[in-house]
Design an enzyme around this catalytic site. Structure first.
Site, mmCIF file in Angstrom:
data_model
loop_
_atom_site.group_PDB
_atom_site.id
_atom_site.type_symbol
_atom_site.label_atom_id
_atom_site.label_comp_id
_atom_site.label_asym_id
_atom_site.label_seq_id
_atom_site.Cartn_x
_atom_site.Cartn_y
_atom_site.Cartn_z
ATOM 1 N N TYR A 142 89.742 77.924 26.375
ATOM 2 C CA TYR A 142 88.870 78.222 25.232
ATOM 3 C C TYR A 142 89.034 79.660 24.761
ATOM 4 O O TYR A 142 88.776 79.972 23.605
ATOM 5 C CB TYR A 142 87.397 78.008 25.610
ATOM 6 C CG TYR A 142 86.914 76.597 25.492
ATOM 7 C CD1 TYR A 142 87.441 75.605 26.311
ATOM 8 C CD2 TYR A 142 85.926 76.255 24.585
ATOM 9 C CE1 TYR A 142 86.985 74.305 26.222
ATOM 10 C CE2 TYR A 142 85.464 74.959 24.491
ATOM 11 C CZ TYR A 142 85.992 73.987 25.309
ATOM 12 O OH TYR A 142 85.535 72.709 25.212
ATOM 13 N N LYS A 187 93.346 70.838 38.458
ATOM 14 C CA LYS A 187 94.577 70.057 38.274
ATOM 15 C C LYS A 187 95.676 70.837 38.986
ATOM 16 O O LYS A 187 96.674 71.251 38.391
ATOM 17 C CB LYS A 187 94.839 69.874 36.763
ATOM 18 C CG LYS A 187 95.961 68.905 36.421
ATOM 19 C CD LYS A 187 95.634 67.451 36.696
ATOM 20 C CE LYS A 187 96.838 66.577 36.425
ATOM 21 N NZ LYS A 187 96.634 65.167 36.841
ATOM 22 N N ASP A 219 91.650 64.159 36.761
ATOM 23 C CA ASP A 219 91.786 62.753 36.347
ATOM 24 C C ASP A 219 91.079 61.849 37.346
ATOM 25 O O ASP A 219 90.363 60.904 36.972
ATOM 26 C CB ASP A 219 93.268 62.366 36.171
ATOM 27 C CG ASP A 219 94.154 62.769 37.347
ATOM 28 O OD1 ASP A 219 93.707 63.567 38.206
ATOM 29 O OD2 ASP A 219 95.305 62.285 37.413
ATOM 30 N N ASP A 243 83.829 70.742 30.125
ATOM 31 C CA ASP A 243 83.415 70.207 28.825
ATOM 32 C C ASP A 243 83.507 68.682 28.855
ATOM 33 O O ASP A 243 82.571 67.964 28.486
ATOM 34 C CB ASP A 243 84.335 70.783 27.733
ATOM 35 C CG ASP A 243 84.021 70.231 26.357
ATOM 36 O OD1 ASP A 243 82.829 70.159 26.014
ATOM 37 O OD2 ASP A 243 84.962 69.854 25.629
ATOM 38 N N ASP A 247 80.271 65.697 29.558
ATOM 39 C CA ASP A 247 79.946 64.629 28.608
ATOM 40 C C ASP A 247 79.953 63.279 29.316
ATOM 41 O O ASP A 247 79.078 62.435 29.097
ATOM 42 C CB ASP A 247 80.978 64.581 27.460
ATOM 43 C CG ASP A 247 80.516 65.334 26.224
ATOM 44 O OD1 ASP A 247 79.735 66.297 26.388
ATOM 45 O OD2 ASP A 247 80.932 64.982 25.106
HETATM 46 C C1 IPM Z 1 79.934 71.814 24.356
HETATM 47 C C2 IPM Z 1 80.617 71.560 23.047
HETATM 48 C C3 IPM Z 1 81.359 72.826 22.669
HETATM 49 C C4 IPM Z 1 82.422 73.056 23.715
HETATM 50 C C5 IPM Z 1 81.975 72.808 21.275
HETATM 51 C C6 IPM Z 1 80.977 72.491 20.210
HETATM 52 C C7 IPM Z 1 82.696 74.103 20.971
HETATM 53 O O1 IPM Z 1 81.436 70.458 23.117
HETATM 54 O O2 IPM Z 1 79.087 72.717 24.433
HETATM 55 O O3 IPM Z 1 80.232 71.100 25.305
HETATM 56 O O4 IPM Z 1 83.523 72.476 23.643
HETATM 57 O O5 IPM Z 1 82.162 73.819 24.633
HETATM 58 MG MG MG Z 2 81.303 69.418 24.957
#
Ligand code: IPM
Ligand code: MG
Length: 352
Positions: A142, A187, A219, A243, A247
């Site tokens: 990032y 990884k 993975d 990230d 999710d």
């Molecule tokens: C998160 C989001 C952000 C990230 C985006 C919006 C830049 O997906 O906070 O997880 O990738 O960190």
């Molecule tokens: Mg995210």
């Protein structure tokens, strides 16, 4: 206690849910005798519209001068076509980098009242799921060097030993307070930065003999999360893997509209925001679930201000409203009472 809080409602449903969270904060103030002064700032699309930049200097300096930051959500299709340095997301990265928020805590908790919404079979998840993803937030791909030149482009994933050590310390400390199991995800079969990551983790494990450290390739970790999520307690991982895995972890709880997050620096400064996005399609329609934002307030009270009783009081108030069967549309199921953003906020404030 007197504290200064910078508030960034942001875009989409951000202002809807922030309004409810601030009402709950006012109740905490009164009930527990604190003084919170709140100043609003612009970032993301809302800032682009006014200042043509996703992170105005005034916002960053205002946040730096505060004790904590509350953030709603940033971004939306209105700003999608902009070049990458002008996207609303850049505002978020600028805040993370500018405030030194290297440690991102993303609890993935399945609420017993919402266990029907879990997409996995009951025998796979059991009746409790509570995973803490500790994501490194200011390094890796990032923030690495990147370039796009015609038909070729690259991004770089770079970590220093120091960056890995400080996030590992957080991972180990959190594991010490929970199950004493820490799973580091990398990884290392391919990436040099992951090989360093794993070596540093193993080296540091000696300082935490009471914590059992394990390693998984990313993975495999993604697969194990849906195959047997109960094997996990605390996961520590680099920025991009975190990230993606956070999710995935949040989705298996079925409660994504419910999950808060904390982004912490070396000191007490922290930024607190829901895990979910800005949901522009339902913005301003009294449909959004304010619970993740309200739980973010609880995380702020706990992690930045050390106010555990206040944080617990908010969490219990939410539990009671859910027990009474009230649900916003995203977590609604047959037999439950469907209510809007404002009523959910009001009921939680009253329960508190
Ligand atoms: C998160 C989001 C952000 C990230 C985006 C919006 C830049 O997906 O906070 O997880 O990738 O960190
Ligand atoms: Mg995210």
């Amino acid at each position: 206690m007197k504290k200064r809080i910078a508030v960034i409602p942001g875009d989409g449903i951000g202002p809807d849910i922030m309004g409810e969270a601030l009402n709950v904060l006012k109740v905490v103030e009164k009930k527990f005798g604190h003084e919170f002064s709140v100043t609003e700032y612009l970032a993301g699309g809302a800032a682009l519209d006014v200042y043509s930049t996703p992170l105005p200097e005034e916002t960053l300096s205002g946040c730096k001068a505060s004790d904590a930051v509350l953030l709603g959500s940033l971004g939306g299709p209105k700003w999608d076509g902009l070049p990458s340095h002008l996207r609303p997301e850049k505002g978020l990265l600028g805040l993370r980098g500018g405030l030194g928020l290297f440690c991102n805590l993303r609890p993935a908790i399945m609420y017993k009242q919402l266990s029907d919404a879990c997409p996995l079979k009951a025998e796979v998840v059991g009746d409790e799921l509570n995973i803490m993803v500790v994501r490194e937030l200011t390094g890796g791909i990032y923030f690495g060097k990147r370039e796009r030149d015609g038909e070729s482009a690259y991004d770089t994933m770079n970590y220093t030993k120091g960056e890995i050590e400080r996030i590992m310390h957080k991972g180990f400390e959190i594991a010490q307070k929970r199950s004493k199991r820490l799973c580091s995800v990398d990884k290392a079969n391919i990436l040099s930065s992951s090989q360093l990551w794993r070596d540093v983790a193993n080296e540091m494990a000696k300082q935490y003999p009471d914590v059992e450290l394990s390693h998984l390739y990313v993975d495999n970790a993604a697969m194990q999360l849906v195959r047997n999520p109960r094997q996990f307690d605390v996961i520590v991982t680099e920025n991009m893997f975190g990230d993606i895995l956070s999710d995935e972890a949040s989705q298996i709880t079925g409660s994504i509209g419910m999950l808060p997050s904390a982004s912490l620096s070396e000191g007490h400064m922290g930024m607190y925001e829901p895990i979910h996005g800005s949901a522009p399609d339902i913005a301003g329609k009294d449909l959004a679930n304010p619970i993740a934002m309200i739980l973010s307030v609880a995380m702020m009270l706990r992690h930045s201000f050390g106010l555990e009783a206040e944080a617990l009081a908010i969490e219990e108030a939410i539990g009671r409203v859910l027990d009474e069967g009230y649900r916003t549309a995203d977590i609604h199921s047959p037999g439950m009472k469907k209510i809007g953003t404002k009523e959910m906020g009001r009921r939680i404030a009253e329960a508190l």
